[in-house]
Motif scaffolding. Structure first.
Motif, short mmCIF file in Angstrom:
data_model
loop_
_atom_site.label_atom_id
_atom_site.label_comp_id
_atom_site.label_asym_id
_atom_site.label_seq_id
_atom_site.Cartn_x
_atom_site.Cartn_y
_atom_site.Cartn_z
N ARG A 396 0.83 -1.20 0.00
CA ARG A 396 0.00 0.00 0.00
C ARG A 396 0.87 1.25 0.00
N ALA A 397 1.98 1.17 0.71
CA ALA A 397 2.84 2.35 0.87
C ALA A 397 3.72 2.61 -0.35
N VAL A 398 3.96 1.58 -1.14
CA VAL A 398 4.89 1.74 -2.27
C VAL A 398 4.33 2.69 -3.33
N ASN A 399 5.18 3.57 -3.80
CA ASN A 399 4.83 4.44 -4.91
C ASN A 399 5.49 3.86 -6.16
N GLY A 400 4.71 3.08 -6.94
CA GLY A 400 5.30 2.40 -8.09
C GLY A 400 4.89 0.95 -8.08
N LYS A 401 5.70 0.12 -8.74
CA LYS A 401 5.43 -1.30 -8.77
C LYS A 401 6.55 -2.04 -8.06
N ALA A 402 6.20 -2.87 -7.08
CA ALA A 402 7.21 -3.51 -6.25
C ALA A 402 7.32 -5.01 -6.57
N ILE A 403 8.27 -5.66 -5.93
CA ILE A 403 8.38 -7.11 -5.95
C ILE A 403 8.09 -7.61 -4.54
N VAL A 404 7.31 -8.66 -4.41
CA VAL A 404 7.07 -9.25 -3.10
C VAL A 404 8.01 -10.44 -2.93
N ASN A 405 8.73 -10.44 -1.82
CA ASN A 405 9.68 -11.50 -1.50
C ASN A 405 9.30 -12.05 -0.13
N SER A 406 8.50 -13.10 0.01
CA SER A 406 8.29 -14.08 -1.04
C SER A 406 7.11 -14.98 -0.68
N VAL A 407 6.80 -15.89 -1.64
CA VAL A 407 5.93 -17.02 -1.33
C VAL A 407 6.77 -18.29 -1.46
N ASN A 408 6.22 -19.42 -1.02
CA ASN A 408 6.88 -20.69 -1.29
C ASN A 408 5.82 -21.68 -1.76
N GLY A 409 6.17 -22.95 -1.82
CA GLY A 409 5.24 -23.93 -2.39
C GLY A 409 4.07 -24.31 -1.50
N GLU A 410 4.02 -23.76 -0.30
CA GLU A 410 2.95 -24.12 0.63
C GLU A 410 1.66 -23.44 0.23
N ALA A 411 0.58 -24.22 0.15
CA ALA A 411 -0.69 -23.69 -0.34
C ALA A 411 -1.18 -22.52 0.50
N ALA A 412 -1.06 -22.63 1.83
CA ALA A 412 -1.57 -21.58 2.70
C ALA A 412 -0.88 -20.25 2.41
N VAL A 413 0.43 -20.32 2.18
CA VAL A 413 1.19 -19.09 1.90
C VAL A 413 0.78 -18.52 0.55
N LEU A 414 0.66 -19.41 -0.44
CA LEU A 414 0.28 -18.95 -1.79
C LEU A 414 -1.08 -18.25 -1.74
N ASP A 415 -2.01 -18.86 -1.01
CA ASP A 415 -3.36 -18.31 -0.98
C ASP A 415 -3.44 -17.02 -0.18
N CYS A 432 11.80 -22.08 -3.80
CA CYS A 432 11.64 -23.51 -4.09
C CYS A 432 11.72 -24.33 -2.81
N MET A 433 10.77 -24.11 -1.92
CA MET A 433 10.70 -24.90 -0.70
C MET A 433 9.25 -24.96 -0.28
N ASP A 434 8.93 -25.85 0.64
CA ASP A 434 7.57 -25.91 1.15
C ASP A 434 7.60 -26.40 2.59
N GLY A 437 10.50 -28.23 3.95
CA GLY A 437 11.81 -27.60 3.94
C GLY A 437 12.37 -27.45 2.54
N ILE A 438 13.70 -27.33 2.45
CA ILE A 438 14.33 -27.17 1.14
C ILE A 438 14.73 -28.54 0.61
N PRO A 439 14.18 -28.94 -0.53
CA PRO A 439 14.54 -30.25 -1.08
C PRO A 439 16.01 -30.29 -1.48
N GLN A 440 16.58 -31.48 -1.39
CA GLN A 440 18.01 -31.62 -1.65
C GLN A 440 18.34 -31.84 -3.12
N THR A 441 17.36 -32.19 -3.94
CA THR A 441 17.66 -32.42 -5.35
C THR A 441 17.06 -31.33 -6.22
N TRP A 442 17.70 -31.10 -7.34
CA TRP A 442 17.22 -30.03 -8.22
C TRP A 442 15.84 -30.34 -8.77
N ARG A 443 15.57 -31.66 -8.98
CA ARG A 443 14.27 -32.04 -9.53
C ARG A 443 13.13 -31.66 -8.61
#
Lengths: 786, 223
Positions: A396-415, A432-434, A437-443
């Motif tokens: 609300r306070a930003v004058n312009g267009k901002a970036i939000v840092n961040s969401v993760n893969g958890e549905a509650a956070v995304l919603d 890339c976590m949910d 936690g942080i997965p150990q493989t790139w896949r």
């Protein structure tokens, strides 16, 4: 309504209202909206002429019907608006003509340049929107705006209090900026993000001058475009416009070819102009809109385009920084925003803003820091928080267009967070976590990225505004993970086709000579497709690596940026050394910051912090003060000396913070420039001097209402209050403030200063002390607080 | 006619800062040069003006506005028309000075004084250009709300008649103060006869309200 014109025919708006009313007898300088109530027939007659000329959308005669501008005419905004909508409706009759509630600027400058608060602006616009919707307007048009922040307040007020389409047009100078510095790209990015239905230009220039700006605008948005220019430029002597209706229509033709569908006229245009527009424009086939859009984030005055590597500065963050944590706890905004300025100077293009700390009201702090930063830097911001309330406060306070840092893969956070990004038009970072936690493989990380992208798209966020963070792990602890991160990054970039972001510095934690690892990892990450490295821009090696990568990747055309960066590098930057027999007092006296810092550091090797303050810094400042009083030096020198001493005090603060000790302060002083007064340089000088004498200053700013001063004095238990007023007209509110402080019963001394005050005058309005200048205010502080 | 900023008078700047007349140190001279250059680079001067015939009842033709006060009546005694003007250095300078107050207060006070000298320069240039434009008629001195007995409140009338906010981006606060601060509004009489320099002295200076010299019972000697 925006949709109605997107594909099909041209929509003709109306032309000038003010000039038409003046022709009907309204004296210049009078409030035109009053006629909506007193002379509705005359207003409706103007509307009717436009309808006859072909206008299919009428702007109500309510441009200045807000609580600030209408105050002098004796009518409430709602009355003027209700009358205005009625006049337009009368003219429209049963014809297929729509009525737009016209909202112009409030006529007051918003913070940080002015004193009007964002919330006050919102409230004034809300009042207009509610009245207009109740009166039956078909849409809301916000026009002739120069301040993007004011526009944002108006758009939020419109969208949150009515269910009508919202159009916005702003007024630009030929330079491509508005009077307050808003750029075309910032307007387009911000308003497209906020979800307006159409946007464009009106007023200030003629059609010829607006065409180049239009060429810029259409690259940054896919919304319908509006053009409502003046009839050329006015004759300064008479205020008259000279362009003919035929020339006006002819000069607007290129806009048709560029895809504009919504046309009208502003100052100096008449029904003849609209009629001519109708004839000429309908004779030609409208052109097609280009589809390749440009993307980015922005402040009002500066856009960081998403077209290559952009450096995000990481230093506004309390994690692991004692001094920064102390600043947050002590509400020391100046320290925090200085970190922003410093990073901009070092080459950061976007600033990450993280103010989360246990015990801090994060939403409130986020709002304050965002606003304070916007006052001194024009870098776009990245709001870094895990608290949706803090994110929304920041958005609300930003004058312009901002970036939000961040969401993760958890549905509650995304919603919780994605709807906020959509509503306020922000880009968003997905980690890339949910829950696991942080997965150990790139896949596995790639799979989470895919989920986040899908979720963001489902909330209507543009793919170009999605940034994926594949997460950096510390290589000294989990050596195999560096490669996994890079692999995930490459996949996200190539397969998902979204942009990428990465906090880089963490890679080298725990290793000696960290910079080598950091820079090497950064280079590999950029090679793998990293767009937005979050780094410390104060590290030259990091910024050198970015500069080099930009040349090698072709982003830095002809290596221009690289050459600029390195062409004039002095052989070896001179580090101030404590040599040459200069004493700390000399260094302070001459206002030499570097030397003062170096000599303070030297002194701290053999003396305690308090001794350095009491025996060296304070006496040095005292001598400066004496010389100032004797007129051996003058104001700039006094201030430079105080600033030099500040370097010494800052070193001591840092040292104490590192040991976990409390900060040194001789006592708290509240300063404010009183209500109605906006001249605050005098008060700011006093602040600098008092701080450098070791006092903690609570600076409430300018145009401060009496009650706010009383509340702060009581809440913080302040024993000395300093008030400043520059003009005779505002000394009245100084007197009022003193009365309110006395009435509250809070025991405090009051000192006053300002150009028109004298010792007698100060006594008359009930002050305890009169401070002639900054030096004297320090003397008074010593007398009261010791 | 474009608004023109052609220079910053160093002596004026020093006077605004209460210079005691001692020598400038090397560091300080460099700061003055740096600030003057920055201000000249940053300012985007803008001006708006308009010529109004003066009606016998004291109103400006086409408006409801009649400038009030004995001083104005005296100024316009031989005039058949009046120019209303407004000029500003723009929000660019406002922002520059605000940012300097956070980064380097020493430079900020110098920039602030440079801004005062610069807006005077813009107004002087505009008046010279107007004199050329309106020849063979003659102009009186420039006269601003707050001078003599002209009420500061007339600022608001000037703002509405000239549409100052829309034309050059200056806004007027509720308490009657202009933003950006380095802005001036004024009226100038237009006469067929040569006009004397009437308004010498402190009461016709734009620093009248805030001058440190005047407070000490002195004068800067510039007028």
């Amino acid at each position: 309504m925006g949709k109605a014109v997107e594909h099909s025919e041209i929509l003709l708006l109306d032309g000038g209202m003010g000039t038409m009313l003046q022709a009907a007898g309204l004296p210049l300088g009078q409030t035109p909206e009053v006629w909506n109530v007193t002379e509705p027939e005359k207003v409706a007659a103007v509307h009717r002429k436009y309808v006859e000329a072909g206008s299919r959308l009428l702007y109500t005669n309510t441009f200045g019907a807000n609580r600030y501008k209408a105050a002098r005419c004796g009518y409430a905004p709602a009355e003027l608006i209700e009358g205005g909508v009625r006049c337009a409706r009368m003219a429209a009759g049963d014809l297929p003509v729509k009525v737009a509630l016209d909202i112009g600027p409030l006529g007051q400058l918003l913070e940080p340049l002015g004193t009007l608060r964002f919330e006050e602006a919102y409230e004034a616009f809300r009042e207009q929107v509610v009245a207009g919707a109740a009166a039956g307007a078909d849409l809301i048009v916000i026009e002739t705006m120069s301040d993007l922040y004011e526009v944002k307040a108006a758009v939020l007020a419109a969208k949150e209090n009515a269910d009508l389409p919202v159009w916005v047009t702003m007024s630009f100078e030929a330079s491509g900026r508005t009077f307050v510095g808003t750029t075309v790209s910032a307007m387009a990015l911000t308003l497209t993000g906020l979800g307006v239905d159409a946007l464009g230009f009106n007023c200030s220039l003629g059609p010829k001058e607006l065409i180049p700006l239009l060429a810029e605008l259409r690259q940054w948005t896919d919304l319908p475009l509006i053009l409502k220019p003046n009839a050329g430029l006015p004759d300064p002597a008479t205020g008259a416009y000279h362009i003919t209706p035929a020339a006006f229509a002819r000069e607007l033709l290129p806009a048709l070819g560029m895809g504009v569908r919504i046309f009208g006229g502003c100052c100096g245009t008449t029904p003849d102009f609209i009629r001519e527009l109708g004839t000429v424009l309908t004779a030609f086939a409208p052109g097609e809109r280009k589809t390749d859009r440009r993307f980015g984030v922005c402040s009002a005055a500066n856009t960081a385009e998403f077209d290559g590597v952009r450096v995000i500065g990481e230093r506004i963050n309390p994690t692991g920084k004692r001094r920064f944590q102390q600043a947050l706890r002590e509400d020391d905004l100046d320290y925090i925003i200085a970190r922003g300025v410093e990073q901009q100077d070092a080459g950061a293009e976007i600033l990450d803003v993280n103010v989360g700390l246990p015990g801090i009201d994060e939403p409130r702090m986020m709002t304050r820091v965002v606003r304070a930063l916007q006052g001194v830097t024009d870098l776009p911001l990245m709001l870094d928080s895990s608290d949706p309330a803090a994110i929304e406060a920041g958005l609300r306070a930003v004058n312009g267009k901002a970036i939000v840092n961040s969401v993760n893969g958890e549905a509650a956070v995304l919603d919780a967070v994605l709807p906020l990004c959509k509503k306020y038009g922000a880009a968003v970072v997905g980690l890339c976590m949910d829950r696991g936690g942080i997965p150990q493989t790139w896949r596995e990380r790639a799979a989470i990225a895919e989920r986040i992208v899908e979720a963001a798209l489902s909330y209507g966020i543009d793919k170009n505004d999605i940034l994926i963070d594949c997460l950096t792990l510390t290589v000294s602890a989990q050596q195999s993970q560096a490669a996994e991160t890079l692999r995930a990054l490459r996949w996200v970039k190539e397969e998902l086709g979204v942009r990428t972001v990465l906090g880089v510095s963490n890679i080298s934690f725990g290793l000696p000579a960290r910079e080598h690892i950091t820079v090497s990892f950064l280079t590999q990450a950029m090679q793998a497709g990293l767009d937005f490295p979050i780094v410390n821009p104060n590290s030259e090696a990091v910024m050198d690596a970015v500069a080099s990568f930009r040349v090698l990747s072709g982003q830095d055309r002809d290596a221009e940026g690289y050459i600029r960066r390195f062409a004039n590098v002095p052989a070896e930057a001179e580090k101030p050394k404590a040599s040459g027999g200069m004493t700390l007092a000399d260094a302070v006296m001459r206002g030499l910051r570097g030397e003062t810092a170096a000599l303070t550091r030297e002194a701290l090797e053999t003396m305690s912090e308090m001794d350095v303050i009491e025996k060296l810094l304070t006496p040095a400042l005292d001598r400066v003060g004496e010389r100032y009083e004797k007129q051996e030096i003058f104001l700039p020198q006094l201030i430079n000396a105080a600033n030099a001493a500040c370097e010494g005090f800052e070193l001591i603060k840092k040292q104490l913070a590192k040991r976990g000790g409390a900060s040194v302060s001789k006592g708290k002083i509240l300063l404010a420039t009183v209500r109605g007064d906006i001249h605050d340089i005098g008060k700011n000088i006093v602040r600098v001097v008092l701080e450098n004498y070791g006092y903690t200053v609570l600076d409430l700013g300018r145009d401060v209402p009496p009650q706010e001063i009383v509340d702060a004095a009581v809440r913080e238990d302040v024993r000395l209050v300093g008030l400043s007023a520059l003009m005779t007209t505002t000394v009245v509110s100084m007197e009022e403030t003193i009365r309110a402080l006395r009435l509250s019963g809070h025991p405090c001394k009051i000192m006053v200063g300002g150009a028109v005050l004298t010792p007698e005058y100060a006594a008359e309005i009930g002050a305890d002390y009169y401070a002639r200048d900054a030096k004297q205010s320090a003397d008074i502080a010593r007398q009261v607080l010791g | 006619m474009e608004a023109r900023l052609t220079g910053i008078e160093r002596n004026e700047v020093l006077h605004y800062l209460g210079w005691p007349g001692v020598g400038l140190s090397k560091e300080l001279a460099a700061a003055f040069e740096r600030c003057e250059r920055t201000l000249l680079d940053t300012a985007r001067p803008r001006a708006v003006w308009r010529l109004f015939p003066l009606l016998p009842d004291g109103r400006l033709e086409g408006t409801g506005y009649a400038p009030a006060g004995e001083s104005v009546r005296e100024l316009l005694r031989e005039c058949g028309a009046v120019v209303l003007m407004a000029a500003t250095l723009g929000t660019e300078v406002e922002r520059l000075i605000r940012r300097a107050q956070l980064e380097n207060m020493g430079d900020a006070v110098i920039l602030d004084a440079c801004g005062s000298a610069a807006i005077e320069n813009v107004c002087d240039n505009l008046c010279a250009d107007l004199a050329d434009e309106l020849r063979p008629r003659h102009l009186t001195d420039r006269f601003s709300p707050g001078y003599g007995d002209m009420p500061l409140a007339e600022q608001r009338e000037l703002f509405y008649v000239l549409d100052v906010t829309r034309r050059i981006g200056v806004s007027l606060s509720d308490s009657g103060l202009m933003l950006p601060q380095k802005s001036v509004t004024a009226l100038i009489g237009v006469s067929d006869r040569p006009q004397p320099k009437r308004h010498r002295g402190c009461s016709s200076c734009s620093m009248f309200e805030t001058c440190a010299f005047r407070k000490d019972g002195k004068s800067c000697g510039a007028l």
